[in-house]
Design an enzyme around this catalytic site. Structure first.
Site, PDB file in Angstrom:
ATOM      1  N   ASN A   1      -0.603  -5.142  -6.519  1.00  0.00           N
ATOM      2  CA  ASN A   1      -1.790  -4.486  -5.981  1.00  0.00           C
ATOM      3  C   ASN A   1      -1.399  -3.444  -4.944  1.00  0.00           C
ATOM      4  O   ASN A   1      -0.617  -3.717  -4.039  1.00  0.00           O
ATOM      5  CB  ASN A   1      -2.733  -5.510  -5.359  1.00  0.00           C
ATOM      6  CG  ASN A   1      -3.224  -6.530  -6.380  1.00  0.00           C
ATOM      7  OD1 ASN A   1      -2.924  -7.703  -6.296  1.00  0.00           O
ATOM      8  ND2 ASN A   1      -3.967  -6.067  -7.361  1.00  0.00           N
TER       9      ASN A   1
ATOM     10  N   ASP B   1      -5.092 -13.454   1.126  1.00  0.00           N
ATOM     11  CA  ASP B   1      -5.751 -12.204   1.500  1.00  0.00           C
ATOM     12  C   ASP B   1      -7.216 -12.478   1.823  1.00  0.00           C
ATOM     13  O   ASP B   1      -8.111 -11.699   1.521  1.00  0.00           O
ATOM     14  CB  ASP B   1      -5.629 -11.172   0.374  1.00  0.00           C
ATOM     15  CG  ASP B   1      -5.834  -9.737   0.844  1.00  0.00           C
ATOM     16  OD1 ASP B   1      -5.843  -9.503   2.069  1.00  0.00           O
ATOM     17  OD2 ASP B   1      -6.010  -8.848  -0.015  1.00  0.00           O
TER      18      ASP B   1
ATOM     19  N   ASP C   1      -5.997 -15.511  -7.847  1.00  0.00           N
ATOM     20  CA  ASP C   1      -7.441 -15.773  -7.891  1.00  0.00           C
ATOM     21  C   ASP C   1      -8.069 -15.395  -9.223  1.00  0.00           C
ATOM     22  O   ASP C   1      -9.277 -15.570  -9.415  1.00  0.00           O
ATOM     23  CB  ASP C   1      -8.157 -15.056  -6.747  1.00  0.00           C
ATOM     24  CG  ASP C   1      -8.071 -13.538  -6.829  1.00  0.00           C
ATOM     25  OD1 ASP C   1      -7.330 -13.015  -7.703  1.00  0.00           O
ATOM     26  OD2 ASP C   1      -8.717 -12.856  -6.006  1.00  0.00           O
ATOM     27  N   GLY C   2      -7.265 -14.864 -10.153  1.00  0.00           N
ATOM     28  CA  GLY C   2      -7.792 -14.468 -11.446  1.00  0.00           C
ATOM     29  C   GLY C   2      -8.434 -13.100 -11.451  1.00  0.00           C
ATOM     30  O   GLY C   2      -8.879 -12.624 -12.509  1.00  0.00           O
TER      31      GLY C   2
ATOM     32  N   HIS D   1      -7.156 -10.330  -8.930  1.00  0.00           N
ATOM     33  CA  HIS D   1      -6.201  -9.320  -8.463  1.00  0.00           C
ATOM     34  C   HIS D   1      -5.125  -9.001  -9.501  1.00  0.00           C
ATOM     35  O   HIS D   1      -4.728  -7.841  -9.639  1.00  0.00           O
ATOM     36  CB  HIS D   1      -5.542  -9.782  -7.162  1.00  0.00           C
ATOM     37  CG  HIS D   1      -6.374  -9.535  -5.946  1.00  0.00           C
ATOM     38  ND1 HIS D   1      -7.436 -10.355  -5.604  1.00  0.00           N
ATOM     39  CD2 HIS D   1      -6.306  -8.568  -4.994  1.00  0.00           C
ATOM     40  CE1 HIS D   1      -7.989  -9.891  -4.494  1.00  0.00           C
ATOM     41  NE2 HIS D   1      -7.334  -8.818  -4.107  1.00  0.00           N
TER      42      HIS D   1
ATOM     43  N   ALA E   1     -11.840  -6.109  -2.196  1.00  0.00           N
ATOM     44  CA  ALA E   1     -11.728  -6.053  -0.740  1.00  0.00           C
ATOM     45  C   ALA E   1     -11.270  -7.404  -0.238  1.00  0.00           C
ATOM     46  O   ALA E   1     -12.068  -8.232   0.198  1.00  0.00           O
ATOM     47  CB  ALA E   1     -13.068  -5.667  -0.120  1.00  0.00           C
TER      48      ALA E   1
ATOM     49  N   HIS F   1       0.858  -1.192   0.000  1.00  0.00           N
ATOM     50  CA  HIS F   1       0.000   0.000   0.000  1.00  0.00           C
ATOM     51  C   HIS F   1       0.894   1.242   0.000  1.00  0.00           C
ATOM     52  O   HIS F   1       0.803   2.108   0.865  1.00  0.00           O
ATOM     53  CB  HIS F   1      -0.940  -0.019   1.203  1.00  0.00           C
ATOM     54  CG  HIS F   1      -1.995  -1.071   1.095  1.00  0.00           C
ATOM     55  ND1 HIS F   1      -3.185  -0.867   0.440  1.00  0.00           N
ATOM     56  CD2 HIS F   1      -2.018  -2.356   1.540  1.00  0.00           C
ATOM     57  CE1 HIS F   1      -3.906  -1.978   0.490  1.00  0.00           C
ATOM     58  NE2 HIS F   1      -3.214  -2.894   1.147  1.00  0.00           N
TER      59      HIS F   1
END
Length: 381
Positions: free
Chosen positions: A218, A273, A247-248, A250, A307, A194
């Site tokens: 990300n 996550d 996960d396809g 992100h 999220a 972040h």
């Protein structure tokens, strides 16, 4: 009393398999490991009939599971629910992850992890504090009202866990090399995430103790032709680890394949996550006053902001085989050996070998999860 497992197939050090393996388990650890040229017949042993084993998965980023968000229930009961929910998907070790919150909540979360160790709760390896020392320019779903700088009170809190590993995700441009050094001196693992840092700022942080990157690509500055950014620094650095969410949603699989080719081998780790929806029937939950919905495997706010995820670790490993074109043994290492090494726990976890915790998953002939062993205890699906 010792447990014997016979006729297992184990991952080799390359991408192959070793057949007719027998394991002896005692005190929650693997005490003996041997191989036979032919299948073994042994009365009273657990016969796996050639089924393949992978080491138990280690997830360094678990926000919740089983309907519980760690922020909302930073307690021993909350940790037990989260751990049990993820164990069903092969995760035998995890870092419960606290999303940016007040210092008081962080203190309760750290105390809960210490209680988990004191009570002997299996599966909890420490804590991941993802924020609140982040950059609002790359906030993702975090609440920027919680963001703050690392002062002496925060520094002392970050170093206060008595048992297990502490992993802190911070934006390196919001702190100083001296603070990163102090965290490392106290045994805290420091990750960049972040963050709106430049390549130069990221390199400085790496030189002063940052050793990993939270969910690569990300919520961080991308790599471009004239500014490599955080991503460029992460892929170039040979000593640090990168967490990836396969996960396809992100990150595009082609981007991840390129990253795997660019990064030093053994430095990419799978993370989920995961949010409360993993292992829960209810696929809706609250975060910062917003309703988050998990639909089709994707967790997002009403406006579409990602999220966390509805990803479990077995699905992450399976996706890595299917989407990133890795072998099962290598995908398994990305979920076990490599994260164990990142956490400094490789002497105890991350591989099926003598002296290590008897944590592994069993695959059936259709590449489905058949059973999970955690500290020598068998859990069938």
């Amino acid at each position: 009393m010792a447990t014997r497992i016979i006729n297992a197939t184990l991952p080799a050090t390359d991408n192959g398999w070793l057949h007719n393996a027998s394991l002896t388990i005692g005190g929650g650890k693997i005490t003996a490991l041997d191989f036979s040229p032919t299948p073994v017949i042994e009365q009273g042993a657990v016969d796996l009939n050639g089924a393949r084993l992978l080491p138990g998965f280690i997830d360094t980023q678990v926000n919740g599971g089983g309907g519980v968000l760690f922020n909302d229930e930073p307690s021993l009961a909350g940790l037990r629910t989260i751990s049990e929910a993820h164990r069903a998907f092969g995760t035998t070790g995890l870092l419960p992850t606290l999303i940016s919150d007040d210092l008081a909540v962080m203190e309760r979360a750290i105390a809960a992890v210490d209680k988990a160790f004191a009570s002997g709760l299996p599966g909890i390896l420490g804590i991941h504090l993802e924020g609140p020392f982040l950059n609002s320019e790359r906030k993702g779903v975090h609440n920027p009202d919680k963001f703050r700088l690392i002062d002496n009170n925060a520094l002392n809190l970050l170093c206060s866990l008595q048992h297990g590993v502490t992993l802190v995700t911070l934006a390196p441009e919001t702190t100083t090399p001296d603070i990163i050094k102090k965290l490392r001196t106290h045994g805290v693992i420091v990750a960049a995430g972040h963050t709106a840092a430049t390549y130069g700022q990221t390199r400085l942080a790496l030189d002063n103790g940052v050793t990993s990157f939270t969910h690569l690509f990300n919520a961080m500055t991308p790599m471009s032709s004239r500014e490599p950014g955080v991503v460029g620094a992460a892929l170039e650095d040979t000593g640090s680890w990168c967490g990836i969410i396969v996960d396809g949603f992100h990150v595009h699989p082609a981007t991840l394949r390129n990253a795997l080719n660019a990064k030093a081998k053994g430095k990419m780790i799978l993370v989920t996550d995961a949010m409360p929806s993993v292992g829960a029937e209810n696929k809706r939950f609250q975060l910062n006053g917003e309703t988050i919905t998990a639909e089709g495997g994707r967790c997002a706010t009403a406006t579409g902001t990602l999220a966390g995820s509805d990803l479990d670790m077995f699905s992450a490993v399976s996706n890595t085989v299917d989407k990133l074109r890795c072998s099962w043994p290598e995908a398994g290492r990305m979920a076990s050996q490599y994260p164990a090494e990142m956490l400094g726990l490789e002497k105890t976890y991350g591989a099926i070998s003598c002296g290590k915790s008897a944590d592994f998953v069993v695959l059936n002939e259709r590449d489905q999860l058949q059973e999970v062993w955690q500290q020598g205890v068998r859990y069938t699906q």
